[in-house]
Design an enzyme around this catalytic site. Structure first.
Site, PDB file in Angstrom:
ATOM      1  N   SER A  12       0.840  -1.200   0.000  1.00 40.03           N
ATOM      2  CA  SER A  12       0.000   0.000   0.000  1.00 40.03           C
ATOM      3  C   SER A  12       0.871   1.244   0.000  1.00 40.03           C
ATOM      4  O   SER A  12       1.685   1.454   0.912  1.00 40.03           O
ATOM      5  CB  SER A  12      -0.899   0.012   1.232  1.00 40.03           C
ATOM      6  OG  SER A  12      -1.470   1.296   1.370  1.00 40.03           O
ATOM      7  N   HIS A  35      -1.310  -1.287  -4.200  1.00 37.30           N
ATOM      8  CA  HIS A  35      -2.570  -0.870  -3.570  1.00 37.30           C
ATOM      9  C   HIS A  35      -2.570   0.643  -3.372  1.00 37.30           C
ATOM     10  O   HIS A  35      -1.653   1.202  -2.756  1.00 37.30           O
ATOM     11  CB  HIS A  35      -2.672  -1.601  -2.231  1.00 37.30           C
ATOM     12  CG  HIS A  35      -3.958  -1.431  -1.512  1.00 37.30           C
ATOM     13  ND1 HIS A  35      -5.085  -2.186  -1.781  1.00 37.30           N
ATOM     14  CD2 HIS A  35      -4.312  -0.602  -0.497  1.00 37.30           C
ATOM     15  CE1 HIS A  35      -6.064  -1.835  -0.958  1.00 37.30           C
ATOM     16  NE2 HIS A  35      -5.621  -0.869  -0.177  1.00 37.30           N
ATOM     17  N   ASP A  37      -4.683   3.712  -1.880  1.00 34.27           N
ATOM     18  CA  ASP A  37      -5.777   4.080  -0.979  1.00 34.27           C
ATOM     19  C   ASP A  37      -6.282   5.480  -1.299  1.00 34.27           C
ATOM     20  O   ASP A  37      -5.587   6.462  -1.067  1.00 34.27           O
ATOM     21  CB  ASP A  37      -5.298   4.026   0.476  1.00 34.27           C
ATOM     22  CG  ASP A  37      -5.112   2.602   0.952  1.00 34.27           C
ATOM     23  OD1 ASP A  37      -6.065   1.811   0.832  1.00 34.27           O
ATOM     24  OD2 ASP A  37      -4.008   2.273   1.440  1.00 34.27           O
ATOM     25  N   MET A  39      -8.810   8.270  -0.323  1.00 33.54           N
ATOM     26  CA  MET A  39      -9.637   8.682   0.827  1.00 33.54           C
ATOM     27  C   MET A  39     -10.102  10.113   0.612  1.00 33.54           C
ATOM     28  O   MET A  39      -9.333  10.966   0.155  1.00 33.54           O
ATOM     29  CB  MET A  39      -8.815   8.614   2.111  1.00 33.54           C
ATOM     30  CG  MET A  39      -8.184   7.268   2.384  1.00 33.54           C
ATOM     31  SD  MET A  39      -7.458   7.241   4.035  1.00 33.54           S
ATOM     32  CE  MET A  39      -6.555   5.685   3.968  1.00 33.54           C
ATOM     33  N   HIS A  68      -8.309   1.228  -3.936  1.00 36.96           N
ATOM     34  CA  HIS A  68      -9.217   1.015  -2.810  1.00 36.96           C
ATOM     35  C   HIS A  68      -9.870   2.348  -2.491  1.00 36.96           C
ATOM     36  O   HIS A  68      -9.236   3.222  -1.905  1.00 36.96           O
ATOM     37  CB  HIS A  68      -8.411   0.465  -1.618  1.00 36.96           C
ATOM     38  CG  HIS A  68      -9.217   0.280  -0.384  1.00 36.96           C
ATOM     39  ND1 HIS A  68      -8.627   0.135   0.860  1.00 36.96           N
ATOM     40  CD2 HIS A  68     -10.561   0.186  -0.179  1.00 36.96           C
ATOM     41  CE1 HIS A  68      -9.585  -0.024   1.772  1.00 36.96           C
ATOM     42  NE2 HIS A  68     -10.755   0.008   1.168  1.00 36.96           N
ATOM     43  N   MET A  70     -12.033   4.622  -0.569  1.00 35.96           N
ATOM     44  CA  MET A  70     -12.717   4.880   0.701  1.00 35.96           C
ATOM     45  C   MET A  70     -13.363   6.247   0.574  1.00 35.96           C
ATOM     46  O   MET A  70     -12.898   7.249   1.128  1.00 35.96           O
ATOM     47  CB  MET A  70     -11.711   4.819   1.861  1.00 35.96           C
ATOM     48  CG  MET A  70     -11.283   3.387   2.161  1.00 35.96           C
ATOM     49  SD  MET A  70      -9.756   3.300   3.095  1.00 35.96           S
ATOM     50  CE  MET A  70      -8.583   3.391   1.742  1.00 35.96           C
ATOM     51  N   MET A 139     -11.825  -5.676   5.369  1.00 34.50           N
ATOM     52  CA  MET A 139     -10.946  -4.780   6.142  1.00 34.50           C
ATOM     53  C   MET A 139     -10.587  -5.444   7.471  1.00 34.50           C
ATOM     54  O   MET A 139     -11.460  -5.902   8.207  1.00 34.50           O
ATOM     55  CB  MET A 139     -11.641  -3.442   6.421  1.00 34.50           C
ATOM     56  CG  MET A 139     -11.792  -2.503   5.232  1.00 34.50           C
ATOM     57  SD  MET A 139     -10.261  -2.018   4.411  1.00 34.50           S
ATOM     58  CE  MET A 139      -9.327  -1.243   5.719  1.00 34.50           C
ATOM     59  N   ASP A 177      -6.893  -6.333   4.315  1.00 29.10           N
ATOM     60  CA  ASP A 177      -6.237  -5.019   4.287  1.00 29.10           C
ATOM     61  C   ASP A 177      -6.230  -4.416   5.678  1.00 29.10           C
ATOM     62  O   ASP A 177      -7.281  -4.128   6.244  1.00 29.10           O
ATOM     63  CB  ASP A 177      -7.006  -4.117   3.304  1.00 29.10           C
ATOM     64  CG  ASP A 177      -6.386  -2.739   3.164  1.00 29.10           C
ATOM     65  OD1 ASP A 177      -5.270  -2.516   3.685  1.00 29.10           O
ATOM     66  OD2 ASP A 177      -7.016  -1.879   2.524  1.00 29.10           O
ATOM     67  N   GLY A 179      -2.997  -3.952   8.952  1.00 22.96           N
ATOM     68  CA  GLY A 179      -2.272  -4.673   9.995  1.00 22.96           C
ATOM     69  C   GLY A 179      -1.649  -5.982   9.539  1.00 22.96           C
ATOM     70  O   GLY A 179      -1.308  -6.827  10.373  1.00 22.96           O
TER      71      GLY A 179
HETATM   72  C1  DX5 Z   1      -6.265   1.651   5.657  1.00 25.67           C
HETATM   73  C2  DX5 Z   1      -5.846   1.309   4.273  1.00 25.67           C
HETATM   74  C3  DX5 Z   1      -4.768   0.309   4.184  1.00 25.67           C
HETATM   75  C4  DX5 Z   1      -3.458   0.730   4.820  1.00 25.67           C
HETATM   76  C5  DX5 Z   1      -2.811  -0.498   5.365  1.00 25.67           C
HETATM   77  O1  DX5 Z   1      -7.464   2.328   5.612  1.00 25.67           O
HETATM   78  O2  DX5 Z   1      -6.934   0.805   3.539  1.00 25.67           O
HETATM   79  O3  DX5 Z   1      -4.553  -0.095   2.841  1.00 25.67           O
HETATM   80  O4  DX5 Z   1      -2.582   1.329   3.920  1.00 25.67           O
HETATM   81  O5  DX5 Z   1      -1.678  -0.120   6.052  1.00 25.67           O
HETATM   82  P1  DX5 Z   1      -0.955  -1.131   7.064  1.00 25.67           P
HETATM   83  O6  DX5 Z   1      -0.515  -2.315   6.270  1.00 25.67           O
HETATM   84  O7  DX5 Z   1       0.181  -0.331   7.608  1.00 25.67           O
HETATM   85  O8  DX5 Z   1      -1.971  -1.504   8.125  1.00 25.67           O
HETATM   86 ZN    ZN Z   2      -6.504  -0.071   1.559  1.00 25.71          ZN
END
Ligand code: DX5
Ligand code: ZN
Length: 227
Positions: A12, A35, A37, A39, A68, A70, A139, A177, A179
């Site tokens: 990501s 990936h 993100d 937002m 992704h 959001m 998630m 996705d 942690g």
């Molecule tokens: C969180 C994102 C993830 C994030 C994951 O909302 O959707 O894609 O980048 O980051 P890590 O792998 O550090 O949890």
């Molecule tokens: Zn993501």
């Protein structure tokens, strides 16, 4: 599906340096998907990037982009990501007015359609629409930020989706996705995930390429030993 699942690793870029996205993409060339993100500061509290940056990234890297979204109103804003050339476009069921229509528009534009569900969102109400999708993104943290702790309580949703794929009822990538790192990827792989997003675990490593290879090895071993 028969045989051992081949895990896919999707670093990501949320954990990358946004001023050097082209270089940061090249640093993970051994990855399966990149990936991205997106937002909007409404669906989630954080704000990142949008379509113009994705269009530039498509020119800067040959790694397939896994967008992704959001964001609010994916009904209007998701299909253009597929039209631009993103490989997979995931939007959130919690935000969509008509998820099936959005999925069809993404597929019509040549993309894979992904359905994202937040940790507290149940899977059951959406099982009947999953055949309209190519990817289910479960998630494993609350969306919005990188570097959070993995929520193992969501894994029954991964197991349920894997059962439906194994029994031939669905063809679907099952993506996790949030942690995901060397300590958590095995549990997710055993539950049945086959696409693993990793932000801090890849971009926070001294050698992102080695981190990807190590994650893939662990996921493959765990998938091989699970039923
Ligand atoms: C969180 C994102 C993830 C994030 C994951 O909302 O959707 O894609 O980048 O980051 P890590 O792998 O550090 O949890
Ligand atoms: Zn993501």
């Amino acid at each position: 599906m028969t045989g051992v699942r081949q895990p896919m690793i999707a670093p990501s870029i949320l954990s990358a340096d946004f001023a050097r996205l082209g270089e940061e993409a090249r640093a993970v060339e051994g990855a399966d998907w990149l990936h991205v993100d997106v937002m909007d500061a409404h669906f989630v509290p954080n704000l990142t990037l949008g379509l113009p940056v994705v269009q530039s990234m498509l020119k800067a890297t040959s790694i397939p982009l896994d967008c992704h979204l959001m964001i609010e109103n994916p009904d209007r804003w998701a299909p253009p990501y597929a039209e631009a050339g993103a490989r997979n476009v995931t939007f959130h069921v919690e935000a969509a007015e008509n998820p099936v229509q959005v999925a069809r528009a993404i597929r019509a534009a040549g993309g894979l359609a992904g359905l994202g569900i937040k940790p507290k969102t149940p899977l059951e109400p959406y099982l009947d629409m999953l055949h309209e999708f190519d990817t289910l993104l479960v998630m494993t943290v609350e969306p919005g930020f990188g570097g959070q702790g993995f929520i193992a309580e969501v894994l029954p949703k991964v197991r349920k989706a894997r059962d439906l794929v194994q029994s031939g009822h669905l063809t679907l990538f099952i993506e996790v996705d949030g942690g995901i790192n060397a300590d958590t990827i095995e549990a997710a792989a055993e539950a049945g995930a086959d696409v693993f997003v990793a932000g801090s675990a890849v971009y926070g490593a001294d050698d992102p390429g080695r981190a990807i290879a190590a994650l893939r090895r662990k996921a493959r071993a765990a998938a091989a030993s699970s039923p």
